[in-house]
Structure formats: C-alpha cells, structure tokens
Design an enzyme around this catalytic site. Structure first.
Site, PDB file in Angstrom:
ATOM      1  N   GLU A 246      58.779 -11.932  50.804  1.00  0.00           N
ATOM      2  CA  GLU A 246      60.176 -11.826  51.311  1.00  0.00           C
ATOM      3  C   GLU A 246      59.977 -11.608  53.127  1.00  0.00           C
ATOM      4  OE1 GLU A 246      62.835  -9.983  53.391  1.00  0.00           O
ATOM      5  OE2 GLU A 246      62.846  -8.138  52.230  1.00  0.00           O
ATOM      6  N   CYS A 283      65.462  -5.999  56.821  1.00  0.00           N
ATOM      7  CA  CYS A 283      65.763  -7.564  56.766  1.00  0.00           C
ATOM      8  C   CYS A 283      66.934  -7.918  56.318  1.00  0.00           C
ATOM      9  CB  CYS A 283      64.744  -7.861  55.454  1.00  0.00           C
ATOM     10  SG  CYS A 283      65.207  -6.886  53.839  1.00  0.00           S
TER      11      CYS A 283
END
Length: 509
Positions: A246, A283
């Site tokens: 990720e 993120c």
C-alpha cells in the site's frame, strides 16, 4: 556491527541506538518462522483466536509505556496514539472473531455425482496458509500499521508466521511491541519463530527478507518507491511471491457547482482539517481538489478559505527530518512550476503547509503534480464545470475519491453520478460529502486500489478481508475422510459456514 539511532523529531535528540541486523540474522529469523509454520497452522481455530486476543491484552498491558515511546519517536501526540493503540488492539480482537467464525477457510464441498456430465468426483475446497510472511512496519502509524498492526494481525489470523521489519523512525516502539507479542506467543506454547522482529535503517535487511526463498508473501505500507522496489525484488525471484504494498494516494476530491454555491466554506474547512491531520502524513490525505470555476467569485472564496484554514492548522513536527526535508523539497519544486500559484498565507507551524492552485492543462502536463506529496499540501485544480467529469480519467489509481454534491438538485445529481461512476474505476473507496482520513476496521472496508496506490488492487490491507491475502485455495479430490482436514468432514465438527452441493449452510453447532 553497524548501528543506527532513533531520534525525537521535536528537537532531534537521540533516543536509543540499535544494531542493524544482517543477512545471517535474516536467515535465522526466517528459519525460525519456517519451523513455526506447521505448529501455527495446526492450531484449532479457538486456540489461534486466543493467541490474537492475548497479543491485544499484552499490548494493552504495556499501553502507557508504548504510547510514551511512540510519542517520543514520532511527535504524534498522546491523544492520537492512545486512539491508535485502541485501534491496534481492536483489530487484533476483530481478527480473533474472524478466526472463531471460520468463514475465512472458504469450505466448499461437492459430493461425487456419477450422473453429472462429465461425471463429478468428490471435491472439497478450502484455503490454507501461505507460510512465513514478511511485514514492513509503517512510519506514520507506529502501532496500527506497525509491526503488530493490521498486516501482522491478518497474517497470524490466516495461520502464517510473521517476520517483521521495523521502520527505523519508530524502532524503539517496534521493539516494545515485539516484546509484548513474544510474551503472548510464549504463553500460548508456540515456537518463538511465530513472530520475529528485525531492525535496520538501510535497505539491505528488507531486500534480504523479500528475496529469502522461504518467505511466501510480503506486506508493506509506505512510499511508492519503497513498495515498487520490494515488488520488483519479489518478482525477480526464481519463485516470485505476492507483494501486498500500500503505497499512498492522491485521494482526489470533486466539488460540484451546487455544492460549492451552497456550502463552499464548510467544505473547505472539512478538507483543510483532513489534509493537515497528522501533519498531512496519512495515506488517505485529500491531496487534490477539482473545483468548478464558472462562478469565479465562489471559487476564489473557496480557495481563500481553504488556504487560510490550512495555514492556521496546528502542526507538530513531521515524523523525522528526512521526511520533513523531502516535503520541503517537493513543496518548493511544485510551487516553482509554471502554471502553479502558491496561495498559502504565512504560518508559524513547525512545517510550512501549502495550498497550490493550478488549471487542468498544467495538471495534465506536469507529471510531478500528479505524484503524491506526503505532508500538509493540497493542490486545487480549477476547471469549467463541464470538464469536471473528464478530469476523473486524469487521476492516478488511488485509495479513495470524494464527491461533494447536492443530491436534491437534478443537474447536480447527474454530475455527481457521473463522477461516482468514473471514480469507481480509479479507486477502492468512494465517499460522498466526507473526508477520506479515518479508515474504519470492518467487514465492508476496502483499503486498496489500482496501481500506483497498491500492487494488489483486488485486496485490502484494512478490514476483515485482509486475511484473504495470506491464504491460498486447495481442492482435495476423492480423499478418504481420514486423510482430509477435519473441517472438511461431512459432519462439520467445527460448525463452520460452508457451501455443500451448491447450497450455502450458515454453520454453527
């Protein structure tokens, strides 16, 4: 042996020195994990669930010291870290419930049918653990995405031993977490290799771990450069393995004309709070806002309000000096691009935040502006309302996308529907009238998306389906019951949910 030192990001003071693990240390850790794979996979579901609960209990028992150490290494603040610890232990306990239920084993039984065309043998399908998993702790979530975060919780739930690589910016926190996990593993009577921790500030430890022939999968949360490097290493192995990386996201936001007119200031406030949360080191930070400018006065007011709110946000130091310097450099490079205007008022914060304004032509032309900028910076792309939907195709693959609209306005509803349809093809989670920061842990969560957000867009790194990453299906054909795993027996002694001859059975005893 080489060493490295962790530092307090508030003043740069050294905290603790750690020995850099080497290739023999990696070999020893993976060998121990390989030896532990059989005993861990052989646990009953209640015993494996109890291990996850025990790890959560051990982390809670050391909670005050963990939070203090994490704050010293990250400057994230006690309040934020207390919440993050609760998230960490909560997801461990949630995965324990997943294990107890047993649906993750994916049991399917098709009994033999000689009358079928072609004749059908007895087939029984389940899912089994991959084996030792390498987990890389993240910098920005030292607990929830750290060495005992969601990746480790889901790997252990699947029955996979974990070799965790600590992020150097929270090495001390990771060591305390690892000690708590080791306590729970020992109390469960499991081999010490069920969970092992490695330390290192350079790339050598991670490279050795990913290329070790007995590591079967990799989980990573971090930068695009780091995740891509690990994925390339794994793909180049004689036997490639999956990398579940990720790597961040723009998390684009679209504001429709009616929403801008109705509540532009409120939307700007919400986005400013989300973009500066945790000093913009999430993120899921909203990094780019596509703003209709047919009503120039409304667009100007939105930009002014957003810039003032971002500049006024209370910002702590960033996670470490390297991240701070990288943000400053990227911010400066973006602001210097022809066609981009820095509209940020002066700020007294430890980090200089930013709101930059540009147009669609510059957005399309300049590759740098389409790359994630880790930190408190937002790019506003002004464009005609008629071009809003077309901009969806210009955004890189991402974790989230947000649409702010007025559903009671017929014309606005049509625009919003087109934006949602387009965003669905580009990201893993689509929001309406909300900010993407704050990722709940649950069955319906999807924290993933098309590259470059992740290397495995069909999976999630948050939520109960994260366990699926570390399991693979196996079918058994015409095996006598005595040779089958007990959960594939006709009597269903574990009371698992399963599909038998095409019919779904809910399970339970």
């Amino acid at each position: 042996m080489p060493t490295f030192t962790s530092h307090d990001p508030r003043d740069g003071a050294p905290l603790e020195t750690f020995v850099e693990d080497d290739e023999p240390a990696v070999d020893a850790a993976v060998a121990a994990a390989t030896a532990a794979a059989g005993p861990l996979a052989a646990l009953t579901l209640p015993a494996r669930a109890a291990l996850l609960d025990a790890i959560a209990d051990a982390l809670d028992a050391d909670g005050a010291a963990l939070v203090a150490r994490a704050d010293a290494e990250t400057a994230l603040g006690e309040g934020r870290l207390v919440g993050e610890l609760a998230r960490t232990t909560g997801q461990l306990r949630a995965f324990a419930d997943v294990v107890r239920e047993g649906a993750h084993l994916g049991v399917v039984i098709d009994h033999a049918d000689a009358s079928a065309t072609p004749p059908r043998p007895d087939l029984r399908r389940t899912r089994v653990p991959l084996g030792p998993v390498a987990v890389f702790g993240a910098s920005n979530f030292p607990l929830a995405f750290g060495v005992a975060g969601g990746d480790t919780a889901s790997a252990l739930a699947a029955g996979c031993p974990v070799v965790a690589k600590a992020h150097p910016s929270n090495a001390g926190t990771s060591a305390r977490v690892a000690a708590a996990v080791a306590t729970a593993v020992a109390a469960a009577g499991l081999p010490e290799g069920t969970f092992r921790l490695l330390q290192g500030a350079g790339h050598a430890v991670g490279a050795a771990l990913v290329t070790h022939p007995d590591v079967t999968a990799v989980a990573f949360t971090g930068s695009l450069a780091g995740g891509r490097a690990l994925a390339d290493l794994a793909a180049a192995r004689p036997e490639p393995i999956p990398v579940f990386a990720e790597m961040g996201s723009h998390n684009p936001v679209w504001v429709t004309p009616a929403a801008l007119a109705a509540r532009g200031a409120a939307i700007a406030d919400a986005l400013a709070g989300s973009a500066t949360l945790g000093v913009g080191q999430f993120c899921t930070k909203p990094s780019v806002v596509f703003l209709p400018d047919d009503d120039a006065a409304a667009a100007d007011a939105f930009v002014t309000h957003l810039a003032a709110a971002v500049a006024a946000a209370p910002l702590a130091p960033m996670l470490d000096r390297r991240i701070h310097d990288a943000f400053d450099a990227r911010r400066g490079a973006l602001a210097a691009i022809d066609g981009i205007t820095d509209v940020t008022p002066p700020s007294d914060a430890a980090v200089r935040p930013g709101v930059l304004v540009t147009d669609v032509a510059t957005w399309r032309r300049e590759p740098l502006v389409r790359e994630e900028c880790f930190g408190p910076l937002v790019v506003v792309v002004r464009c005609p309302a008629a071009a809003l939907v077309d901009t969806v195709a210009t955004v890189p693959g991402g974790l989230t996308a947000s649409v702010w609209s007025e559903p009671d306005d017929d014309a606005d509803r049509a625009t919003a529907a087109a934006l949602v349809a387009g965003a669905t093809r580009r990201v893993g989670r689509v929001l309406h009238d909300g900010v993407p920061t704050g990722v709940t842990v649950g069955w319906a969560q999807q924290h993933g998306g098309p590259y470059p957000a992740t290397t495995a867009p069909a999976t999630t790194s948050v939520g109960m389906h994260a366990v699926d990453r570390f399991l693979r299906p196996v079918a058994f054909q015409d095996l006598p019951e005595v040779l089958l795993p007990v959960w594939l027996h006709d009597a269903n002694p574990w009371g698992l949910p399963r599909r038998v001859d095409g019919r779904l059975e809910p399970g339970g005893r």
